[in-house]
Every structure is written in C-alpha cells, then in structure tokens.
Design a protein around this motif. Structure first.
Motif, mmCIF file in Angstrom:
data_model
loop_
_atom_site.group_PDB
_atom_site.id
_atom_site.type_symbol
_atom_site.label_atom_id
_atom_site.label_comp_id
_atom_site.label_asym_id
_atom_site.label_seq_id
_atom_site.Cartn_x
_atom_site.Cartn_y
_atom_site.Cartn_z
ATOM 1 N N LEU A 81 2.458 -3.412 -1.896
ATOM 2 C CA LEU A 81 1.207 -2.661 -1.964
ATOM 3 C C LEU A 81 0.019 -3.546 -1.602
ATOM 4 N N GLU B 254 7.112 -3.627 -3.712
ATOM 5 C CA GLU B 254 6.737 -2.464 -2.911
ATOM 6 C C GLU B 254 5.731 -2.792 -1.818
ATOM 7 N N LEU C 140 5.412 -4.097 -8.235
ATOM 8 C CA LEU C 140 4.348 -3.852 -7.265
ATOM 9 C C LEU C 140 4.480 -4.781 -6.059
ATOM 10 N N ASP D 112 -0.349 3.999 -7.691
ATOM 11 C CA ASP D 112 -0.329 2.583 -7.319
ATOM 12 C C ASP D 112 -0.567 2.393 -5.825
ATOM 13 N N ALA D 113 -0.020 3.295 -5.018
ATOM 14 C CA ALA D 113 -0.206 3.180 -3.570
ATOM 15 C C ALA D 113 -1.659 3.365 -3.169
#
Length: 368
Positions: free
Chosen positions: A157, A155, A152, A135-136
């Motif tokens: 991103l 976080e 998400l 995902d990063a």
C-alpha cells in the motif's frame, strides 16, 4: 489544517476518543462527524470530544453496503468544504462510507486500527472487505501491532505506516488504571461471561452457541452471564433460547465501564467481539473466541485466547477444559499486553501533526 474524525458506533467512539484527546492536547482540535449508525450514540458519553459536532442521519441498515453508500453521499459535502484530513476507525460501514467519500474527493484519509486481516472475506463479513478497502484509500495507516503493519507492507500500500498500539488499550487504561493487571475474580462459583453479536453468528449459527450455553449452565460447571446486544433481533433470538434457564442471567447492554467490570469478575469469557479480544489479555481473563478465525492473532500468540469456534460440543469442551484443568487455566490467565501499552493515542496524534506539517510545507513549495 482542518481535521475531522468520523464515528458511527459505540466501539468506534470508545477507540477514537484517545486520538481526539491527544490531538486536542497538541492544539489540533478535530471536528466530529457522528453518522447515526447507532442512532443513540452520544460521543461525550464515551469521552469523545471535538468541535464542532456534525450529526448525520445515517442509521444502520440491513444491507451494510447500502449504508456505506448513504454515509458517503451524506458526508461528502462536509468533506468538500471543511476537511484536510479525515480520520476513520476500524471496519464499520460508517468508516467505509467516510473513506469512500474522502477518496472520491481527494481528501487525505487516516485509518486508525489499520492492517487487521483474517484472510477470509466471509469471516467476518463485510468487515474484512471494509478494512481492506479503507486501507487501500488511506494516506496514514495506524497499525496497532507489528503483525498488522506487516500485513500492510505485504499488500504494497502507498500510505505511510505507523505502528502505534491499539487505542482500545488506552481506553481500557482510563477505566481500570495502569496495565496489565489481574482481574478481581471472586472465589465463589465460576462465572462464564458471554457476548455474541457478529453478523456471521446470526441466524442458524446462534443455535449451537445457545445450546452449548444451556449445556454448561445445566451441568453446574459455571454461572452463565450473557450480555445482550443492542440489536433487538439478536437480543430477542438469545432470549428465545435462554430467558427461562435458571443457570443463565441475561444482562442488558452495558456501558463500557460496566462491561469492563463484568469482564474482571468473570472466570472465563466467551465472545466473538473484537474489542473483548483486545481487552481480555490485559485483564488476565481467559478468552474463548466464538469464531473460526480471528484478525487479532496476537492474543492467541500470547496464550490468553483460544478459538472455540461455533460447534456446540467444541465450545462445551473448551469451557470444561479451562474450568477443570488448573494448569490450562493458569496458562491463559497471566495478564499481557499484545495489543499495545496504552499510549496509542499520543503516538497517532504525533504522527498526524508531523504529516500535516510536511503536507503544508509541500503545498507552500508548490505555491512558491
């Protein structure tokens, strides 16, 4: 613009097929990369199509990190010369390897089934680390649910987040028709369908699970059907415990359609599989999850799933409760769609087409 879709395992092929079909319908035929993690994987057998098909020789390894590194090294030359967007699915070492190679080469990455989180690096390991890393790296994050999208966002991103539904439901709908629908459970003796393959349940963790199945079979509460995993070490360990038990039937690894049919015949399912967690609610079959925590909490919220853990007495207790308490059973057997409506593939393809057009326009402006 050249799209490539990378898969290494049977579940990846099943869940990526709705995406490649939807891309082809838009005139965006992707190339396929089949890593070889499952060496007998035939993508066409799972409806996965693309042109051309690149077959790597990266068979699964005991060390998943080493396997991811091998995939990254092997796939890099393909990405360097033929790829404007790489699609990977889920949290396998193949997906991680593809993501690593794409990141190193500056190739944009799309992650199908992004944002799933158990918030415990050890459960499941290494999948939790894999999906966080993928995902990063991703420019496009296809989250199956609002919950995964919220993970998400939390976080911070940089990738674009699209809530699409889970392509597992698209694949399930291809097998059984419009969803949700009730299973075709028969009125004879209850059947407990079991699958167990997650790495965290290997070794000593398998013992209490197997003993719980023996308790259930010997009690006469249900006929136990165990689907063996293609991994021979796991299958042999299950046989060691259960092969001679008259109340237990050991089934060979089942193709997707046959597995769905077995699920629909079951009274209760006991499993540690992520795919089963997605499919069982849509079929209205109560699911007890052989794990301490799950990255798919939506099925628990809908009432179709409960965490049974891996303790012998707790597993037996949960199965007994469901098979003897009509109210509890009814509460878990109403079909729902917590993971999507069966149209995730077209949503993902539409988002990809839009992203590619914007990406191409930006490049043209830079050239001008």
């Amino acid at each position: 613009m050249r799209i490539m879709a990378l898969v290494g395992t049977r579940p990846e092929a099943i869940k990526m097929a709705p995406v490649t079909d939807a891309l082809i319908a838009r005139g965006l035929t992707p190339a396929l990369i089949v890593t070889g993690q499952h060496p007998d994987l035939d993508p066409a057998a799972y409806g996965l199509t693309g042109e051309p098909v690149h077959r790597l020789q990266c068979q699964g390894m005991p060390d998943p990190r080493a396997h991811a590194g091998l995939v990254a090294e092997t796939v890099a030359p393909l990405l360097a010369t033929n790829c404007d967007l790489l699609l990977v699915h889920g949290d396998t070492s193949s997906a991680l390897g593809g993501a690593m190679a794409a990141f190193d080469l500056g190739v944009p990455l799309g992650h199908v089934e992004a944002g799933l989180r158990s918030f415990d690096r050890a459960n499941p390991w290494p999948e939790e680390d894999n999906r966080v890393t993928i995902d990063a790296y991703a420019s496009l994050l296809f989250a199956p649910t609002d919950t995964s999208a919220a993970n998400l966002v939390r976080e911070g991103l940089s990738g674009e987040i699209h809530v699409t539904g889970n392509t597992a439901i698209d694949a399930l709908q291809r097998v059984v028709g419009p969803l949700p629908q009730r299973s075709d459970r028969r009125p004879d003796k209850p059947k407990l369908l079991v699958t167990c393959h997650r790495r965290e349940n290997w070794g000593t963790k398998l013992t209490p699970i197997a003993l719980a199945l023996l308790d259930i079979a010997r009690s006469g509460l249900a006929q136990v059907e165990v689907v063996l995993h293609p991994n021979p070490a796991m299958a042999d360990a299950v046989r060691l415990f259960l092969a001679e038990e008259p109340g237990v039937t050991l089934l060979p690894p089942l193709p997707h359609g046959e597995m769905i049919a077995a699920m629909r015949r079951a009274t209760v399912i006991l499993s540690d599989s992520g795919g089963v967690q997605e499919e069982a609610p849509a079929l209205g079959v109560p699911l007890l999850v052989l794990r301490e925590r799950t990255e798919r909490p939506e099925g628990i919220a809908s009432g179709n799933m409960r965490l049974a853990g891996t303790v012998r007495e707790e597993i037996v207790g949960e199965v007994t409760r469901l098979l003897t308490d009509a109210v509890a059973y009814a509460a878990m057997s109403s079909p729902t769609l917590p993971y999507g409506d069966g149209h995730a593939g077209p949503r993902i393809a539409a988002a990809i087409e839009d992203w590619l057009e914007r990406h191409l326009q930006a490049e043209e402006r830079l050239i001008a």
